[in-house]
Enzyme design. Structure first.
Site, short mmCIF file in Angstrom:
data_model
loop_
_atom_site.label_atom_id
_atom_site.label_comp_id
_atom_site.label_asym_id
_atom_site.label_seq_id
_atom_site.Cartn_x
_atom_site.Cartn_y
_atom_site.Cartn_z
N LYS A 19 26.18 39.96 17.96
CA LYS A 19 26.29 38.52 18.30
C LYS A 19 24.95 38.09 18.87
O LYS A 19 24.22 38.91 19.42
CB LYS A 19 27.38 38.32 19.35
N ASP B 181 28.35 30.11 14.81
CA ASP B 181 29.37 30.12 15.87
C ASP B 181 29.24 28.74 16.52
O ASP B 181 28.72 27.80 15.89
CB ASP B 181 29.14 31.27 16.86
P1 NDP Z 1 31.77 24.21 16.73
O1 NDP Z 1 30.48 24.13 17.43
O2 NDP Z 1 31.87 23.75 15.33
O3 NDP Z 1 32.90 23.46 17.57
C1 NDP Z 1 33.16 23.81 18.89
C2 NDP Z 1 34.22 22.88 19.44
O4 NDP Z 1 34.66 23.38 20.70
C3 NDP Z 1 33.68 21.49 19.70
O5 NDP Z 1 34.73 20.58 19.57
C4 NDP Z 1 33.22 21.60 21.15
O6 NDP Z 1 33.17 20.36 21.83
C5 NDP Z 1 34.29 22.47 21.74
N1 NDP Z 1 33.73 23.23 22.87
C6 NDP Z 1 32.68 24.08 22.82
N2 NDP Z 1 32.41 24.57 24.04
C7 NDP Z 1 33.31 24.00 24.86
C8 NDP Z 1 33.54 24.09 26.25
N3 NDP Z 1 32.79 24.89 27.03
N4 NDP Z 1 34.56 23.37 26.76
C9 NDP Z 1 35.33 22.57 25.98
N5 NDP Z 1 35.14 22.42 24.66
C10 NDP Z 1 34.15 23.13 24.12
O7 NDP Z 1 32.20 25.76 16.84
P2 NDP Z 1 33.29 26.56 16.00
O8 NDP Z 1 34.39 25.67 15.59
O9 NDP Z 1 32.59 27.35 14.99
O10 NDP Z 1 33.82 27.60 17.10
C11 NDP Z 1 34.97 27.36 17.91
C12 NDP Z 1 35.51 28.68 18.44
O11 NDP Z 1 35.86 29.53 17.34
C13 NDP Z 1 34.52 29.50 19.29
O12 NDP Z 1 35.25 30.20 20.27
C14 NDP Z 1 33.96 30.50 18.28
O13 NDP Z 1 33.47 31.67 18.91
C15 NDP Z 1 35.21 30.80 17.46
N6 NDP Z 1 35.01 31.36 16.13
C16 NDP Z 1 34.22 30.72 15.21
C17 NDP Z 1 34.06 31.26 13.95
C18 NDP Z 1 33.29 30.57 12.88
O14 NDP Z 1 33.31 31.05 11.75
N7 NDP Z 1 32.64 29.45 13.14
C19 NDP Z 1 34.68 32.54 13.59
C20 NDP Z 1 35.56 33.09 14.61
C21 NDP Z 1 35.67 32.50 15.83
P3 NDP Z 1 31.73 19.64 22.05
O15 NDP Z 1 31.37 19.08 20.74
O16 NDP Z 1 31.97 18.62 23.11
O17 NDP Z 1 30.80 20.72 22.51
O1 2IT Z 2 33.23 35.04 15.97
C1 2IT Z 2 33.05 35.19 14.74
O2 2IT Z 2 33.70 36.02 14.09
C2 2IT Z 2 32.07 34.35 14.07
N1 2IT Z 2 31.48 33.48 14.70
C3 2IT Z 2 31.75 34.55 12.61
C4 2IT Z 2 30.82 35.70 12.41
C5 2IT Z 2 30.29 35.88 11.01
O3 2IT Z 2 29.43 36.76 10.87
O4 2IT Z 2 30.71 35.20 10.08
#
Ligand code: NDP
Ligand code: 2IT
Length: 451
Positions: A131, A171
């Site tokens: 990560k 992420d």
């Molecule tokens: P994005 O940046 O696309 O979206 C994040 C969302 O979460 C936004 O709405 C953001 O609001 C909100 N957010 C972020 N930080 C905070 C906080 N501290 N408090 C409240 N709201 C918050 O990210 P993703 O959708 O990609 O990721 C969301 C979650 O999913 C994370 O935990 C990530 O680790 C997990 N994840 C993502 C994967 C991926 O493929 N993208 C894979 C597996 C897990 P704002 O816009 O106001 O910051």
């Molecule tokens: O938390 C996760 O699994 C991710 N943000 C995606 C990682 C990846 O390599 O696609």
């Protein structure tokens, strides 16, 4: 079941870990949870204990921390900190996302890298865990500023990664725009077009379904859990947090399966739309968040829904909750609220969104609870499929990739059942995911000697 508090091995292990990694509370939390699940298993299999597999797995193979200098639009010099945690490469190249968010620090990235090792092992694909990211905040930055930051970040990172070494992805704060800038700079510096990042645009090596994969995968996983109780998403009321990549495609798939999504959020508050966020309204959210880069509050104004500033959506009555924003976003009181309001299933799109005492509440009440390292593994799974397509110099159709994703989520579910089913028939998905993810990595480490 043995717990850390009544195991001398467990206590000593956790004390050492906390002393060696002071102040890294999220990392302690993630390791503590896994250790609780593994204590009995490790006692029953002394080969893992003797080879100190758990001790080795909780020490990163390599950590890179670097300066990221860049210039903003006013010509002012800005300095951020970049990181890459190369946690474990026993079963494949380091693989895991990059997070750009002002809260990013070493402890948060170590928790994410640690969880990623187990998650990637569960996917059935050959990927180690890593990560990375930066305390850079992409919000309110122009495209030019984001590009200059990404170029500076990659100028250093490019020496440490490669398609057979370490393959980052997105992420929080890192989506298609950022992956594009990062890929462009890598290609320029190394003079090679390879699958060194996943989540690329489909015209230049990206896989179909990768943007959808985490959200869709979580819904497929939750659906498998519901099936164990002869249930489905049909007519279910669903609360979702976040409104980014994961939240958006979770909403899309729930709606497709006949459920009604009633909340979304961002770091400023949440919206509640009792009529449900249908396909048309979701299009508005996607434009708002991915192009305009605005606040979720605008949804409430546009559709006359409720907006609750500085609040999280867990007070809203639902059947299924799918947290999809960030770590520790559901505490004990909120978990109790969910259950008292009739929630039967929590499945985590985000990484570690539930605090340990919230998880305790789910398990005590025997609801269906899918921990992030199993439930959100669909994203990295399709990243793995993107790597395969890059190696083959081919691209598969939407249907092919979606079919693989569905099968992988079903396989992960079966692994959780295999290792997590208790005597009374209850499936403890926490133990199932932790033990199931551990075995493959531990066996590989044993086979490879003292590495
Ligand atoms: P994005 O940046 O696309 O979206 C994040 C969302 O979460 C936004 O709405 C953001 O609001 C909100 N957010 C972020 N930080 C905070 C906080 N501290 N408090 C409240 N709201 C918050 O990210 P993703 O959708 O990609 O990721 C969301 C979650 O999913 C994370 O935990 C990530 O680790 C997990 N994840 C993502 C994967 C991926 O493929 N993208 C894979 C597996 C897990 P704002 O816009 O106001 O910051
Ligand atoms: O938390 C996760 O699994 C991710 N943000 C995606 C990682 C990846 O390599 O696609």
């Amino acid at each position: 079941m043995t717990s850390i508090d009544n195991s001398s091995f467990g206590k000593e292990f956790m004390n050492n870990l906390i002393n060696r990694n002071p102040g890294e509370v999220e990392f302690h939390q993630a390791v503590h949870e896994v250790t609780e699940s593994l204590l009995d298993f490790i006692e029953d299999n002394p080969k893992y204990k003797n080879a100190k597999i758990l001790e080795r797995m909780s020490e990163a193979e390599r950590i890179i921390i670097f300066r990221v200098p860049w210039q903003d639009d006013k010509g002012e010099v800005q300095i951020n900190r970049g990181y890459r945690i190369e946690m474990n490469s026993a079963i494949g190249p380091y693989k895991g996302g990059l997070r750009f968010h002002p809260t990013v620090n070493l402890g948060i990235l170590k928790f994410l890298a640690f969880e990623q090792v187990f998650k990637n092992s569960l996917t059935t694909l050959p990927m180690g865990g890593g990560k990375g990211g930066s305390d850079f905040d992409p919000k309110q930055k122009t495209d030019g500023e984001v590009m200059r930051f990404c170029q500076s970040f990659m100028t250093e990172l490019s020496r440490h990664i490669g398609s057979n070494t370490d393959v980052p992805a997105g992420d929080i704060g890192v989506g298609g725009r950022e992956i594009g800038f990062l890929f462009g700079q890598y290609k320029r510096i190394r003079n090679e077009f390879t699958g060194v990042l996943t989540g690329k645009g489909r015209e230049w090596g990206g896989s179909l379904i990768r943007p959808e994969a985490t959200g869709y995968g979580n819904v497929y996983f939750a659906d498998e859990m519901l099936k164990t109780r002869n249930d489905s998403f049909k007519d279910k009321t669903v609360t979702i947090s976040g409104s980014g990549n994961v939240a958006q495609f979770t909403t899309e798939k729930v709606t497709e399966l006949g459920g009604k999504v009633v909340t979304l959020s961002d770091s400023s508050g949440f919206i509640y739309d009792a009529d449900g966020i249908d396909a048309e309204k979701l299009k508005f959210v996607m434009r708002l968040k991915n192009i305009k880069r605005g606040r979720i509050e605008e949804y409430a104004k546009k559709f006359g829904a409720e907006y609750h500033p500085n609040k999280r959506p867990w007070r809203i009555k639902c059947d299924v909750a799918l947290p999809s924003a960030t770590q520790n976003e559901i505490n004990k009181e909120e978990a109790e609220l969910l259950i008292n309001n009739g929630c039967i299933c929590v499945s985590e799109g985000a990484n570690m969104p539930s605090t340990p005492d919230a998880v305790e509440v789910y398990l005590k009440n025997k609801i269906l609870y899918g921990p992030g390292k199993a439930a959100n593994a669909g994203g990295v799974s399709v990243s793995g499929l993107e790597m395969s397509q890059n190696s083959l110099r081919m691209s598969w159709t939407r249907e092919e990739v979606d079919g693989h994703l569905k099968r992988i989520m079903q396989d992960i579910h079966s692994t959780c059942v295999k290792y997590g089913k208790t005597k009374d028939g209850f499936i403890n998905y926490v133990d199932g995911a932790n033990i199931g993810g551990f075995v493959k990595v531990a066996e590989a480490m044993l086979a490879q000697g003292l590495v």
